[in-house]
Motif scaffolding. Sequence first.
Motif, mmCIF file in Angstrom:
data_model
loop_
_atom_site.group_PDB
_atom_site.id
_atom_site.type_symbol
_atom_site.label_atom_id
_atom_site.label_comp_id
_atom_site.label_asym_id
_atom_site.label_seq_id
_atom_site.Cartn_x
_atom_site.Cartn_y
_atom_site.Cartn_z
ATOM 1 N N SER A 78 0.767 -1.120 0.143
ATOM 2 C CA SER A 78 -0.029 -0.018 -0.100
ATOM 3 C C SER A 78 1.010 1.278 -0.040
ATOM 4 O O SER A 78 2.192 1.232 0.143
ATOM 5 N N ASP A 79 0.388 2.472 -0.314
ATOM 6 C CA ASP A 79 0.903 3.576 -0.153
ATOM 7 C C ASP A 79 1.527 3.888 1.244
ATOM 8 O O ASP A 79 2.869 4.267 1.336
ATOM 9 N N LYS A 136 1.455 8.134 -3.593
ATOM 10 C CA LYS A 136 0.212 8.131 -4.378
ATOM 11 C C LYS A 136 0.626 8.933 -5.412
ATOM 12 O O LYS A 136 0.451 8.541 -6.676
#
Length: 78
Positions: free
Chosen positions: A37-38, A65
Amino acid sequence: SAEPTSLIRVVLDGAPSAATKGSPTALAMPSFAWKLSDDEVAAVVTYIRNSWGNAAPAVTAADVKNMRQKLSRSGHGD
């Protein structure tokens, strides 16, 4: 480096190493864009940037992101 962009890109997109005469088949770091994930990428990059005696500002999920979106527009990444 004060700028984390290159390291974020390497974690997201992977990177080949250079082939040499002694190692004609270059090794490569795989892409982790599909897996992390970010927030996780930000934590990894922040750790790397602050290890081995280095001191750099934390990388945020928003930084990751932004890079993920740039890579997506250029045909790389997710």
